[in-house]
Design an enzyme around this catalytic site. Sequence first.
Site, PDB file in Angstrom:
ATOM      1  N   CYS A 126     -19.689 -16.737 -38.396  1.00  0.00           N
ATOM      2  CA  CYS A 126     -18.373 -17.216 -38.783  1.00  0.00           C
ATOM      3  C   CYS A 126     -18.178 -16.931 -40.269  1.00  0.00           C
ATOM      4  CB  CYS A 126     -18.232 -18.708 -38.510  1.00  0.00           C
ATOM      5  SG  CYS A 126     -18.396 -19.169 -36.767  1.00  0.00           S
TER       6      CYS A 126
ATOM      7  N   ASN B 173     -20.755 -22.230 -41.172  1.00  0.00           N
ATOM      8  CA  ASN B 173     -21.188 -20.955 -40.606  1.00  0.00           C
ATOM      9  C   ASN B 173     -22.653 -21.086 -40.217  1.00  0.00           C
ATOM     10  OD1 ASN B 173     -21.668 -18.200 -39.984  1.00  0.00           O
ATOM     11  ND2 ASN B 173     -22.228 -17.787 -42.109  1.00  0.00           N
TER      12      ASN B 173
ATOM     13  N   ASP C 213     -22.073 -28.337 -32.550  1.00  0.00           N
ATOM     14  CA  ASP C 213     -23.020 -28.685 -33.611  1.00  0.00           C
ATOM     15  C   ASP C 213     -22.302 -28.952 -34.925  1.00  0.00           C
ATOM     16  OD1 ASP C 213     -22.295 -26.021 -33.712  1.00  0.00           O
ATOM     17  OD2 ASP C 213     -24.296 -25.250 -34.117  1.00  0.00           O
TER      18      ASP C 213
END
Length: 258
Positions: free
Chosen positions: A2, A75, A99
Amino acid sequence: MCGIFGSISERNLNIDKCIKSLNLLSHRGPDNRSYTINLDSHLFLAHTRLKIIDLSNSANQPFISNCGNYEIIFNGEIFNYRELIEKHLNLRNLRTSSDTEVLLNLYILYGAEMLKLLNGMFAFAIYDKNKKNLFLARDRFGIKPLYYHSENYCFNFASEIKPLLFMNDNCSPDHKMVSTYLKTSYCDFSKNTFFESIYQLEAGSFMNINLNNLSKKTEKWYGVENLFSKKQEQNNKINDLDNILKKSINQHCISDVN
């Protein structure tokens, strides 16, 4: 993979420039692109998402806590997030199975100490609205990148250097780092980068930024030198290496996509 991007300014935020900087990270997260603007703190937080865990849109980021006081962009992947839910968060009202939400709730409970509970690779930022504090953290070995640029009236950070170059027009090459790389092929062993005014948060470190005055404090939360305190412990770890590797491989395979 990400992408995260953030900008803080003591003056007015250049929203248009922030959005264009975010677009430079679109290749890191094709599944969603979102941002929030916190005018009280002159803070822009943005995220491009590659969906791996919890594929629903409810897990998109920036992700805001139930109480509304905390916000996270993240990320990476936390391999033991399910165990952390069972041990620390089973009484909390979680909205997702991501998460990301686990990270945010652990920070609310334990602050920076939560980093020691994590098994994973990560770079994230958490905004505390009440304290007007921004918390940046990076995993033990720096698997996930986190770069930043700071000057008198603004602070910018991102998963890659390109958005920081776009935000700041006066970044000169660090010729010493370039020379070191050409001689040794090493380029990721310190906080320095190929640009003089752009740095990376070092592996196993976290940073707190006071949004009132942009003062920064960086601390090391993990170091390999503290991993083995006795020779006997080294021998035990070596003997357990096969089991450790198998467990690590299984944890890396956790995913909600094929």
